[in-house]
Motif scaffolding. Structure first.
Motif, PDB file in Angstrom:
ATOM      1  N   GLY A  12       0.793  -1.215   0.000  1.00  0.00           N
ATOM      2  CA  GLY A  12       0.000   0.000   0.000  1.00  0.00           C
ATOM      3  C   GLY A  12       0.828   1.269   0.000  1.00  0.00           C
ATOM      4  O   GLY A  12       0.313   2.343  -0.321  1.00  0.00           O
ATOM      5  N   ASP A  13       2.116   1.184   0.368  1.00  0.00           N
ATOM      6  CA  ASP A  13       2.963   2.365   0.462  1.00  0.00           C
ATOM      7  C   ASP A  13       3.864   2.572  -0.743  1.00  0.00           C
ATOM      8  O   ASP A  13       4.451   3.645  -0.899  1.00  0.00           O
ATOM      9  CB  ASP A  13       3.843   2.287   1.722  1.00  0.00           C
ATOM     10  CG  ASP A  13       3.002   2.302   2.996  1.00  0.00           C
ATOM     11  OD1 ASP A  13       1.975   2.995   2.998  1.00  0.00           O
ATOM     12  OD2 ASP A  13       3.386   1.615   3.967  1.00  0.00           O
ATOM     13  N   GLY A  14       4.030   1.538  -1.594  1.00  0.00           N
ATOM     14  CA  GLY A  14       4.917   1.713  -2.735  1.00  0.00           C
ATOM     15  C   GLY A  14       5.251   0.397  -3.404  1.00  0.00           C
ATOM     16  O   GLY A  14       4.613  -0.636  -3.165  1.00  0.00           O
ATOM     17  N   GLY A  33       9.322   3.101  -5.870  1.00  0.00           N
ATOM     18  CA  GLY A  33       8.338   4.164  -5.752  1.00  0.00           C
ATOM     19  C   GLY A  33       7.714   4.130  -4.370  1.00  0.00           C
ATOM     20  O   GLY A  33       7.433   3.056  -3.831  1.00  0.00           O
ATOM     21  N   SER A  34       7.532   5.294  -3.771  1.00  0.00           N
ATOM     22  CA  SER A  34       7.003   5.373  -2.412  1.00  0.00           C
ATOM     23  C   SER A  34       6.064   6.565  -2.301  1.00  0.00           C
ATOM     24  O   SER A  34       6.326   7.631  -2.874  1.00  0.00           O
ATOM     25  CB  SER A  34       8.148   5.514  -1.400  1.00  0.00           C
ATOM     26  OG  SER A  34       7.667   5.840  -0.119  1.00  0.00           O
ATOM     27  N   THR A  35       4.993   6.382  -1.556  1.00  0.00           N
ATOM     28  CA  THR A  35       4.064   7.486  -1.333  1.00  0.00           C
ATOM     29  C   THR A  35       4.704   8.574  -0.485  1.00  0.00           C
ATOM     30  O   THR A  35       4.276   9.730  -0.520  1.00  0.00           O
ATOM     31  CB  THR A  35       2.793   6.976  -0.635  1.00  0.00           C
ATOM     32  OG1 THR A  35       3.163   6.310   0.584  1.00  0.00           O
ATOM     33  CG2 THR A  35       2.039   6.005  -1.533  1.00  0.00           C
ATOM     34  N   VAL A  36       5.733   8.228   0.282  1.00  0.00           N
ATOM     35  CA  VAL A  36       6.406   9.201   1.139  1.00  0.00           C
ATOM     36  C   VAL A  36       7.595   9.837   0.430  1.00  0.00           C
ATOM     37  O   VAL A  36       7.758  11.058   0.408  1.00  0.00           O
ATOM     38  CB  VAL A  36       6.866   8.528   2.452  1.00  0.00           C
ATOM     39  CG1 VAL A  36       7.625   9.533   3.320  1.00  0.00           C
ATOM     40  CG2 VAL A  36       5.679   7.959   3.208  1.00  0.00           C
ATOM     41  N   ASP A  37       8.462   9.009  -0.182  1.00  0.00           N
ATOM     42  CA  ASP A  37       9.717   9.501  -0.748  1.00  0.00           C
ATOM     43  C   ASP A  37       9.680   9.728  -2.250  1.00  0.00           C
ATOM     44  O   ASP A  37      10.636  10.263  -2.818  1.00  0.00           O
ATOM     45  CB  ASP A  37      10.844   8.521  -0.414  1.00  0.00           C
ATOM     46  CG  ASP A  37      11.059   8.382   1.086  1.00  0.00           C
ATOM     47  OD1 ASP A  37      10.896   9.398   1.789  1.00  0.00           O
ATOM     48  OD2 ASP A  37      11.377   7.281   1.549  1.00  0.00           O
ATOM     49  N   GLY A  38       8.649   9.297  -2.944  1.00  0.00           N
ATOM     50  CA  GLY A  38       8.587   9.503  -4.389  1.00  0.00           C
ATOM     51  C   GLY A  38       9.305   8.400  -5.150  1.00  0.00           C
ATOM     52  O   GLY A  38       9.468   7.277  -4.664  1.00  0.00           O
TER      53      GLY A  38
END
Length: 563
Positions: free
Chosen positions: A305-307, A335-340
């Motif tokens: 769910g996060d990347g 890819g990450s929802t926090v770090d891009g």
């Protein structure tokens, strides 16, 4: 507009508009949007289409730029871009310098198929048994079938045993099959073992297959093991396959010689995410501590769910005992929802503990970096005859270069050829030269024959310079003329007499004149200096009288350096 990112500056290239009344560009840089247009955020106003701005490292900036004409800013041409300056810390060097562990050779284990088949052998010369039965055990209905075929002649024997069974009760159902096949003569032996399982209950569903094939003579053995499993339960779903192959040969001289491979393939999904992975390993070894080579390839994808992460790592190791060398290639995209979004590629070598390599990375801000960790870096022609570019021992060596624009803080040039040279006034701080026209000195009079403006010494902060003034003096009329030459300097606090010399000149006769070469020198300390030289006519030597003089061939030289 395009930009080239740095960690302490950003360079912008503007495409000039076609407007005939265009005059220049305005650039504002701010850490918030919309950009505040004030004296602090205003970074450039002018006609240059290439602009360099000093910005803070590792910082988000909003850059607004616009063209302007004689009447002011053309707001219709205004635009804003967002960028993130590079961090001063390297993305890749910490990765490239990380310890790189070597791969060990695969450990070969003896197949359990021999033990399973050996327990099935009997003492009969031959037998053929087939049995089918059904029973109820503790509420479980059991149906089974057994087939045994065996033959023996002297020391040669073979066997085939097949066991099939199904079980079912109110909670669970199981179906399984065991197949054993073997043949042996003296020290030569083969074995096949296969187990099939299918099980289902309220909590899970499982299918599994274990297959072993093995052959040996004495301690020399070849085997193949394959395990396949599918499992679904309340927590997730798993599909996995593990395959092992090996060949072992024992030598009286070299000891155990092994070749082995292993492949593990896994697919797993649960409420938190999904994993797909494959690990392939190969190895070959002479003896327990002899020469060995190993290869490992890891491919992995993960999504939750996060990347998401996709990576591949390939590594090769070779050597013996503790003398090993490894090369590793690693690629990853994340890819990450926090770090891009980010990606990284590295190639590293560990040669007996000394790690080198290079890499390419792109960080979540879209900034990229390529780094090299090597004792020598070079670019050669296809023929390899020479190296036009080389970095070795901390030096950059370039055979030949065409540079449109260069900013050099310090340089030592052995041979310089310049077609067009433009130097700002006072920009040269060493070997500064000044000349002056001929000066005429009356008898008993004086004349300043050279006066300079202020000249920078060294770096313009504090330096030491040597001043040399050379000249020739021509005496006119009569005999025994003399003069004094005085050298004054000013480092910013007023003129000061630094050196005074006396020169005597004698003519051959009243109809000719004699030429005399003179030089006066001194040393000064300070950020800058100006020079004045004066000639005074008079009777300064025995039998001399004051005469008229010409001071010619006047040259002043300043050699300066910073302290």
């Amino acid at each position: 507009m395009t930009w080239f990112n740095g960690y302490d500056m950003v360079r912008f290239n503007f495409l000039k508009p076609d407007d005939t009344d265009w005059a220049g560009f305005c650039v504002w840089a701010d850490t918030q949007s919309p950009v505040r247009k004030d004296q602090i955020t205003s970074k450039y106003i002018g006609p240059n289409n290439e602009v360099s701005l000093s910005l803070l490292p590792d910082t988000d900036y909003f850059i607004t730029y616009a063209a302007y004409d004689a009447f002011g800013t053309d707001l219709l041409n205004e635009a804003t871009v967002q960028l993130h300056t590079l961090s001063e810390e390297s993305i890749l060097l910490p990765v490239l310098t990380e310890p790189l562990e070597h791969i060990a050779a695969l450990q070969v284990k003896s197949s359990t198929a021999f033990l399973k088949v050996a327990s099935a052998y009997s003492n009969n010369n031959h037998r053929a048994i087939e049995e089918l039965k059904t029973s109820i055990e503790d509420g479980t209905l059991v149906s089974s079938k057994v087939l045994i075929l065996e033959t023996r002649v002297d020391d040669a024997e073979s066997i085939l045993q097949l066991e099939q069974e199904t079980r079912a009760n109110a909670d669970e159902a199981i179906s399984q099959q065991v197949l054993l096949m073997g043949a042996r003569v003296d020290d030569a032996e083969t074995a096949i073992s296969q187990e099939l399982i299918a099980r289902a209950n309220a909590d899970e569903a499982l299918t599994e297959m274990n297959t072993q094939l093995a052959s040996r003579i004495g301690d020399n053995e070849a085997q193949f093991n394959d395990k396949i499993q599918n499992l679904v339960d309340a927590d997730g779903a798993l599909s996995q396959r593990i395959t092992d192959q090996s060949a072992v040969w024992n030598s009286d001289i070299d000891g155990k010689i092994t070749a082995a491979s292993q492949s593990i393939t896994t697919a797993y999904a649960d409420a938190d995410g999904a994993l797909s992975e494959r690990i392939d390993s190969l190895s070959a070894q002479m003896g327990d501590d002899g020469w060995m080579a190993a290869i490992e390839e890891v491919s992995r994808t993960i999504a939750d769910g996060d990347g998401a992460l996709g990576e591949r790592i390939d590594q090769i190791t070779a050597g013996y005992d503790d003398q090993l060398v490894s090369i590793q290639q690693s690629m990853s995209a994340q890819g990450s929802t926090v770090d891009g979004l980010s990606a990284q590629y590295t190639l590293r070598i560990n040669n007996n503990g000394r790690v080198s390599g290079f890499g390419l990375a792109s960080d979540p801000n879209g900034n990229s970096e390529m780094a090299f960790l090597a004792d020598r870096f070079l670019i050669a022609h296809a023929g390899g005859a020479e190296y036009p570019f080389e970095v070795v021992a901390g030096q950059v060596r370039i055979k030949e270069a065409v540079i449109e624009r260069a900013n050099i803080k310090g340089a030592q040039i052995d041979d310089l050829s310049v077609n067009t040279l433009k130097i700002a006034g006072g920009a040269i701080t060493a070997n500064q030269v000044a000349t002056a026209a001929d000066a005429y000195v009356l008898a008993n009079g004086s004349a300043d024959f050279i006066t300079t403006g202020f000249m920078t010494i060294g770096d313009g902060v504090f330096g030491t310079g040597t001043i040399d003034v050379s000249f020739t003096i021509d005496a006119t009329l009569e005999y025994d003329a003399s003069c004094q030459v005085l050298l004054y300097t000013d480092i910013g606090s007023g003129w000061m007499l630094n050196k005074q010399i006396t020169l005597g000149i004698s003519t051959d006769n009243g109809n000719t004149y004699s030429r005399y070469f003179g030089q006066v020198s001194t040393v000064v300390d300070g950020p800058q200096v100006r020079v004045l030289a004066r000639c005074v006519s008079g009777a300064f030597t025995p039998r001399s009288v004051a005469r008229n003089f010409y001071v010619r061939d006047i040259v002043m030289t300043l050699n300066g350096a910073k302290r």
